[in-house]
Design a protein around this motif. Sequence first.
Motif, PDB file in Angstrom:
ATOM      1  N   ARG A 187       0.838  -1.209   0.000  1.00 32.33           N
ATOM      2  CA  ARG A 187       0.000   0.000   0.000  1.00 32.33           C
ATOM      3  C   ARG A 187       0.875   1.262   0.000  1.00 32.33           C
ATOM      4  N   ASP A 247       2.280   1.828  -3.429  1.00 29.04           N
ATOM      5  CA  ASP A 247       1.214   2.305  -4.309  1.00 29.04           C
ATOM      6  C   ASP A 247       0.904   3.772  -4.039  1.00 29.04           C
ATOM      7  N   ALA A 248       0.857   4.116  -2.762  1.00 38.17           N
ATOM      8  CA  ALA A 248       0.560   5.515  -2.424  1.00 38.17           C
ATOM      9  C   ALA A 248       1.677   6.429  -2.904  1.00 38.17           C
ATOM     10  N   TYR A 249       2.887   5.998  -2.715  1.00 43.23           N
ATOM     11  CA  TYR A 249       4.018   6.803  -3.187  1.00 43.23           C
ATOM     12  C   TYR A 249       3.951   6.982  -4.703  1.00 43.23           C
ATOM     13  N   GLY A 286       1.342   6.830  -6.600  1.00 45.25           N
ATOM     14  CA  GLY A 286       0.236   7.723  -6.944  1.00 45.25           C
ATOM     15  C   GLY A 286       0.589   9.178  -6.711  1.00 45.25           C
ATOM     16  N   ALA A 287       1.270   9.446  -5.616  1.00 41.98           N
ATOM     17  CA  ALA A 287       1.602  10.836  -5.306  1.00 41.98           C
ATOM     18  C   ALA A 287       2.674  11.369  -6.241  1.00 41.98           C
ATOM     19  N   THR A 331       2.198  12.592  -9.908  1.00 43.98           N
ATOM     20  CA  THR A 331       1.695  13.935 -10.185  1.00 43.98           C
ATOM     21  C   THR A 331       2.809  14.876 -10.651  1.00 43.98           C
ATOM     22  N   LEU A 358       7.401  13.840  -1.543  1.00 43.43           N
ATOM     23  CA  LEU A 358       6.940  12.955  -0.473  1.00 43.43           C
ATOM     24  C   LEU A 358       7.334  13.480   0.895  1.00 43.43           C
ATOM     25  N   VAL A 405       0.119  16.758  -0.477  1.00 43.97           N
ATOM     26  CA  VAL A 405      -0.510  15.728  -1.307  1.00 43.97           C
ATOM     27  C   VAL A 405      -1.345  14.769  -0.476  1.00 43.97           C
ATOM     28  N   VAL A 461      -4.983  15.792  -6.136  1.00 44.61           N
ATOM     29  CA  VAL A 461      -4.089  15.259  -7.159  1.00 44.61           C
ATOM     30  C   VAL A 461      -3.857  13.762  -7.013  1.00 44.61           C
ATOM     31  N   VAL A 462      -4.056  13.261  -5.805  1.00 43.34           N
ATOM     32  CA  VAL A 462      -3.831  11.836  -5.610  1.00 43.34           C
ATOM     33  C   VAL A 462      -5.158  11.109  -5.730  1.00 43.34           C
ATOM     34  N   ASP A 472      -7.597   5.396  -0.492  1.00 40.99           N
ATOM     35  CA  ASP A 472      -6.635   4.584   0.250  1.00 40.99           C
ATOM     36  C   ASP A 472      -5.239   5.183   0.171  1.00 40.99           C
ATOM     37  N   ARG A 473      -4.871   5.627  -1.017  1.00 46.21           N
ATOM     38  CA  ARG A 473      -3.550   6.259  -1.144  1.00 46.21           C
ATOM     39  C   ARG A 473      -3.439   7.481  -0.241  1.00 46.21           C
ATOM     40  N   VAL A 504      -3.045   6.455   3.305  1.00 41.60           N
ATOM     41  CA  VAL A 504      -1.691   5.977   3.602  1.00 41.60           C
ATOM     42  C   VAL A 504      -0.737   7.160   3.714  1.00 41.60           C
ATOM     43  N   LEU A 505      -0.832   8.082   2.770  1.00 41.79           N
ATOM     44  CA  LEU A 505       0.073   9.232   2.798  1.00 41.79           C
ATOM     45  C   LEU A 505      -0.169  10.091   4.034  1.00 41.79           C
ATOM     46  N   VAL A 525       1.461   8.374   6.863  1.00 38.88           N
ATOM     47  CA  VAL A 525       2.920   8.560   6.800  1.00 38.88           C
ATOM     48  C   VAL A 525       3.287   9.956   7.279  1.00 38.88           C
ATOM     49  N   LEU A 569       2.895   2.780  11.201  1.00 35.72           N
ATOM     50  CA  LEU A 569       2.013   3.071  10.073  1.00 35.72           C
ATOM     51  C   LEU A 569       0.806   2.129  10.080  1.00 35.72           C
ATOM     52  N   LEU A 606      -3.111   3.254  10.436  1.00 36.22           N
ATOM     53  CA  LEU A 606      -4.119   2.913   9.434  1.00 36.22           C
ATOM     54  C   LEU A 606      -5.271   2.135  10.065  1.00 36.22           C
ATOM     55  N   GLN A 650      -9.320   3.200  10.330  1.00 31.33           N
ATOM     56  CA  GLN A 650     -10.455   2.389   9.912  1.00 31.33           C
ATOM     57  C   GLN A 650     -11.446   2.253  11.070  1.00 31.33           C
TER      58      GLN A 650
END
Lengths: 502, 184
Positions: free
Chosen positions: A7, A10-12, A14-15, A18, B44, B110, B117-118, B122-123, B126-127, B130, B176, B180, B184
Amino acid sequence: MNDIETRLRDAYRGATDTVRPEAIRGLGEHATVISPSARWWTRGALHRLMVPLTAAAAVLVVGVVAAVVVPNALRDARSEARNATAPLAGNPATHFLLGLADSTANYLSVRSAITGAAVATLAPPAGKFFGAAATGDGVSYVVAVAKAGTCGTWLYRFTISRTGQPSRLTPYWTSYESESIEDLAISRNGRTLAFSALTCARGPGGVHLVAGRAELGLLSTKVTSKASYTTTVTYSPVPRGEVVNSLSLTADGRQLEFSTDLTARSPSDIYVVSTKEAESGHDMGGRVLLNAARFGASAAISDSVMTPDGSTVYLTSYQTGRAFNARWALRAVDVATGRSRLITEKPGYGVHIVASPSARQLIAFVQAAPPRPPTPVATPSPSPWPPSPSGSPSPVPSTVPSSSPAPTPWPSGSPSPVPTVSPSSAEPTPSRSPTPVPSVSPSSSPSPVPSQTPTTSPSATAAATLDAAIQPFDVIRIQLPGGAIRYLNPVPWDVGGFFYSW
Amino acid sequence: MTSQPSTIRTVPPERTTATGERADEFVDSMYRAHAVELIRLALLLVGDQHTAEDVVQDAYLGLQGGLGRLRDTGKALPYLRASVVNGCRSVHRRRSRVSPHAAAPEPPPVWSAEAAVVAGEDRRAVLAAVAGLPERSREVLAFRYFLDLPDGEIAAALRVSRSTVSSTASRALVMLARKLEEQQ
């Protein structure tokens, strides 16, 4: 956990997708920045500025103190020295040094390092006499003590108070060495002690010096508790049989520096040795930092000292033989690179220097009388260390051949024109003139020391003293590393009567 | 809102690397090859592309200025990565000091809900999780799971030991996962 990692990737992705390569700025393209509010001087901002402003103010204060107050204080101190009214109290490391009474070596004189005035005296244990002394911090001294009729050396220590008063003598960690210690150096913590010595051996009639057997020694002490310690003693022959002039140790005791005299058989060198390597069995002649031949084929080093941090060696040198010019030079050698620079060159012919524990100040004792015209030198040149002339009866390399009657301060057989290293008819001088064998002749020594004694430390000290018969002397204070010079009033120093160490 | 150009440091074009290569050409080639990756890394860490590009520009200018001291041009990329990390840390320090009266707000990171933009909740979740981790944890995770660098190179870039990288990454993943789960 793999799920989390998947995950995360995948998130990285996706970000970061951009960021499109075609949309990023070129290298060096101007960017815009958001300027802060015009009201930056709000209360919060001022509060945040207080810390850097306070720090800046503190730095400024320190700078002013360092740039103005300290130099002024030093100038005041120097002014006091000029007027010979310096206070006879203060940091022992900068205010006092030791003078060893030359003729009998039966007392030490604590002297003002500023004026040379005697402050106090210290007597040796009964029946003994003083030899070399050394200090690493200017407060705690170690002194070698010899006894008539023996060949070994006792080591004692004492301290000097802020008023220059010495404490009682107490035994050093290792209180006795079965060698005749000629010169000493000690680290700042007092636990590493280096010495040059002449070996003793049992023979007919008792224990004598072994002719020409000079050694370097290291005493390293590790204190394991209040009541226990271990001392490691390491000996190494002096490289190539050279004659050790002077010794010094860095503050941490890890580096030993010594210089060797120019003799008929050996060159005049400066060595820098790792004491750790020496203790692990390496020869102490590992690294020659400098050969005096750099300054002329017949140049010789008379004294040297290494700074406590081990970065620089200061040395005095002079020309011998035909190149003798009645001048001496003070130089600095960078230990890392071996490069040397001339600090000053002055007239005079016979110089002995003592350095303060920080090596920021030297006092040079120089014979100032006008020199004789250069004398023919028997020692063949151009090589400064050819084999000994057959006329020399001594197997020992010598700066002053013992066969020379030396009626004048300039023995013609000597490669060194410096007369002061050996009082002509007085007791021999192991440290400067490593001819210990003749020294056992009772008739030759006016010293109270019995003849069979090696005329060791005290005579070594006496040898280093400039001959009183050829006054006058210059006493010169030299600030390092710059080399600013001030001539001191020589009278209180009584250079002919005392040998100084700092 | 006022804006002004940032300071641009330049070096003479005739400067060369320690290996003799022309400095400007070398830096250009490095920029073409690695700028995007480094901007993404910085994104990031700081959250927005604009700041990320600034950080990377500064890193390249630093490289250009320090090329004479860089004996091995093969170390230019590790140098840039380390510079980017340092630049991102500076951004965070600067942000922590920004006055509440600052004229312009920072662009939304982000991982924020405002950033569209993302793609995918779920992404973003997660970000966002993080983003709640300690700074070093975020750096280690970005180097390991975005750049896919081995621990040794991460350690070199972050100026920490390899074991520190390993332990930081382990702890970061546990934290992390916990965050998460809480979301939830």
